[in-house]
Motif scaffolding. Structure first.
Motif, PDB file in Angstrom:
ATOM      1  N   GLU A   1       1.311  -1.086   0.206  1.00 23.49           N
ATOM      2  CA  GLU A   1      -0.022  -0.082   0.035  1.00 23.49           C
ATOM      3  C   GLU A   1       0.540   1.241  -0.235  1.00 23.49           C
ATOM      4  OE1 GLU A   1      -2.216  -0.444   3.462  1.00 23.49           O
ATOM      5  OE2 GLU A   1      -3.912  -2.534   2.242  1.00 23.49           O
ATOM      6  N   ALA A   2       2.138   1.247   0.113  1.00 25.42           N
ATOM      7  CA  ALA A   2       2.887   1.936   0.211  1.00 25.42           C
ATOM      8  C   ALA A   2       2.740   3.498  -1.212  1.00 25.42           C
ATOM      9  CB  ALA A   2       5.032   2.168  -0.059  1.00 25.42           C
ATOM     10  N   ASN A   3       2.705   4.763  -0.885  1.00 27.13           N
ATOM     11  CA  ASN A   3       2.552   5.398  -2.371  1.00 27.13           C
ATOM     12  C   ASN A   3       3.572   6.292  -2.425  1.00 27.13           C
ATOM     13  OD1 ASN A   3      -0.520   4.731  -2.123  1.00 27.13           O
ATOM     14  ND2 ASN A   3      -0.313   6.036   0.186  1.00 27.13           N
ATOM     15  N   SER A   4       5.022   5.922  -1.679  1.00 33.17           N
ATOM     16  CA  SER A   4       5.977   6.583  -2.643  1.00 33.17           C
ATOM     17  C   SER A   4       6.712   5.990  -2.322  1.00 33.17           C
ATOM     18  CB  SER A   4       5.928   7.583  -1.770  1.00 33.17           C
ATOM     19  OG  SER A   4       6.493   7.500  -0.302  1.00 33.17           O
ATOM     20  N   ALA A   5       8.349   5.829  -3.200  1.00 32.57           N
ATOM     21  CA  ALA A   5       9.601   5.528  -2.444  1.00 32.57           C
ATOM     22  C   ALA A   5       9.993   5.110  -1.566  1.00 32.57           C
ATOM     23  CB  ALA A   5      10.559   5.574  -3.619  1.00 32.57           C
ATOM     24  N   GLY A   6      10.363   6.196  -0.818  1.00 34.93           N
ATOM     25  CA  GLY A   6      10.282   6.500   0.990  1.00 34.93           C
ATOM     26  C   GLY A   6       9.382   5.120   1.909  1.00 34.93           C
TER      27      GLY A   6
END
Length: 82
Positions: free
Chosen positions: A35-40
């Motif tokens: 579910e991560a929305n960014s590379a970070g």
């Protein structure tokens, strides 16, 4: 990739290589990575999962073989989604 990790967890739980509660814990961590929305966010979620796998292996809740496979799979998940 996430499907492969889920299957690995399921197989490990079924054959006793991963304790049931630990399987649930790792599935939850996998969900955060997916579910991560960014590379970070993805990098952080993958690192948390890898750290948890290592911790659980040290305490004997995951066999070394499953710990290695899960660590590699989480690494690949992080690389594939970047």
């Amino acid at each position: 990739m996430a499907t492969e990790i889920r299957q690995l967890i399921d197989t490990g739980v079924a054959d006793g290589g991963i304790r049931v509660d630990v399987g649930t814990d790792i599935r939850n961590l996998l969900g955060h990575a997916v579910e991560a929305n960014s590379a970070g966010d993805l990098a952080a979620a993958v690192q948390r999962a890898r750290d948890k796998v290592a911790e659980r292996q040290r305490e004997g809740s995951i066999t070394p073989a499953y710990a290695r496979q899960l660590d590699t799979a989480f690494q690949r998940l992080g690389a594939a989604r970047l």
